[in-house]
Scaffold this motif. Sequence first.
Motif, PDB file in Angstrom:
ATOM      1  N   HIS A  80      11.316   3.651   8.306  1.00 13.47           N
ATOM      2  CA  HIS A  80      10.943   3.365   9.990  1.00 13.47           C
ATOM      3  C   HIS A  80      10.003   4.605  10.209  1.00 13.47           C
ATOM      4  CE1 HIS A  80      14.138   0.791  10.620  1.00 13.47           C
ATOM      5  NE2 HIS A  80      14.967   1.166   9.804  1.00 13.47           N
ATOM      6  N   HIS A  81       8.850   4.177  10.092  1.00 11.76           N
ATOM      7  CA  HIS A  81       7.639   4.866  10.569  1.00 11.76           C
ATOM      8  C   HIS A  81       6.481   4.403  11.100  1.00 11.76           C
ATOM      9  CE1 HIS A  81       5.058   4.929   7.067  1.00 11.76           C
ATOM     10  NE2 HIS A  81       6.048   4.275   6.419  1.00 11.76           N
TER      11      HIS A  81
ATOM     12  N   GLU B 205       0.808  -1.213   0.013  1.00  7.27           N
ATOM     13  CA  GLU B 205      -0.077  -0.080   0.037  1.00  7.27           C
ATOM     14  C   GLU B 205       0.863   1.472   0.070  1.00  7.27           C
ATOM     15  OE1 GLU B 205      -2.835   1.104   3.331  1.00  7.27           O
ATOM     16  OE2 GLU B 205      -3.463  -0.865   2.513  1.00  7.27           O
ATOM     17  N   HIS B 206       1.838   1.442   0.713  1.00 13.32           N
ATOM     18  CA  HIS B 206       2.810   2.411   0.900  1.00 13.32           C
ATOM     19  C   HIS B 206       3.851   2.644  -0.415  1.00 13.32           C
ATOM     20  CE1 HIS B 206       2.509   3.119   5.602  1.00 13.32           C
ATOM     21  NE2 HIS B 206       1.364   2.770   4.909  1.00 13.32           N
ATOM     22  N   GLY B 207       4.094   1.294  -0.972  1.00 12.60           N
ATOM     23  CA  GLY B 207       4.988   1.663  -2.003  1.00 12.60           C
ATOM     24  C   GLY B 207       6.566   1.358  -1.625  1.00 12.60           C
ATOM     25  N   HIS B 208       6.693   1.001  -0.395  1.00  9.36           N
ATOM     26  CA  HIS B 208       7.968   0.873   0.130  1.00  9.36           C
ATOM     27  C   HIS B 208       8.246  -0.209   1.236  1.00  9.36           C
ATOM     28  CE1 HIS B 208       6.683   4.635   2.800  1.00  9.36           C
ATOM     29  NE2 HIS B 208       6.527   3.348   3.361  1.00  9.36           N
ATOM     30  N   VAL B 209       9.354  -0.389   1.750  1.00  5.94           N
ATOM     31  CA  VAL B 209       9.706  -1.373   2.501  1.00  5.94           C
ATOM     32  C   VAL B 209       9.683  -0.877   4.032  1.00  5.94           C
ATOM     33  CG1 VAL B 209      11.244  -3.416   3.416  1.00  5.94           C
ATOM     34  CG2 VAL B 209      10.890  -2.793   0.766  1.00  5.94           C
ATOM     35  N   HIS B 210       9.010  -1.608   4.852  1.00  4.68           N
ATOM     36  CA  HIS B 210       9.293  -1.287   6.458  1.00  4.68           C
ATOM     37  C   HIS B 210      10.505  -2.055   7.037  1.00  4.68           C
ATOM     38  CE1 HIS B 210       4.990   0.141   6.376  1.00  4.68           C
ATOM     39  NE2 HIS B 210       5.758   1.084   5.474  1.00  4.68           N
ATOM     40  N   GLY B 211      10.831  -1.594   8.076  1.00  2.53           N
ATOM     41  CA  GLY B 211      11.700  -2.447   9.048  1.00  2.53           C
ATOM     42  C   GLY B 211      13.030  -2.227   8.432  1.00  2.53           C
TER      43      GLY B 211
HETATM   44 ZN    ZN Z   1       5.292   2.852   5.130  1.00  2.00          ZN
END
Ligand code: ZN
Length: 160
Positions: free
Chosen positions: A159-160, A148-154
């Motif tokens: 980091h957000h 959904e965000h189009g980027h990787v988390h962690g």
């Molecule tokens: Zn995100």
Amino acid sequence: MQIANDVVVSIEYTLTDDQGNVIDSSAGGEPLAYLHGAGNIIPGLEAALEGKVVGDAFKVSIAPADGYGEKNDDMLQQVPREMFQGVDVIEAGMQFHAQTDHGMQVITVSAVEGDLVTVDGNHPLAGQNLHFDVKVLEVRAPSEEELEHGHVHGAGGHHH
Ligand code: ZN
């Protein structure tokens, strides 16, 4: 799992210029994690990673057109020195983050003449050939939120 659109990829990389100077490297830090096909990384590197699997290691040289673009003289601008409030000394080569019409960008001071400062809004790596040495560390499916965000988390991502 092969690298294809909408998978999360973690890579180790070293980026060098035409002279072999290291410009950037993940060595000693977190690997870079990105969402493939989402334009998170430069087009030339994304294309080179397509179809690769964990453990693949390769070198790729990328021309400016598939990297950070050619240098564009329209991105040079003269601004009054008082724009740099709170900065005591302004010298060629200094870099600042500035909010522009295209989002947050790095601008580089290219010349200072009296009260006029020439700033260059080109990406610092515009016009350069980029030589990557890459190793694929991980390939996995993204979470729904990452898609959904189009980027990787962690680790290695946002980091957000
Ligand atoms: Zn995100």
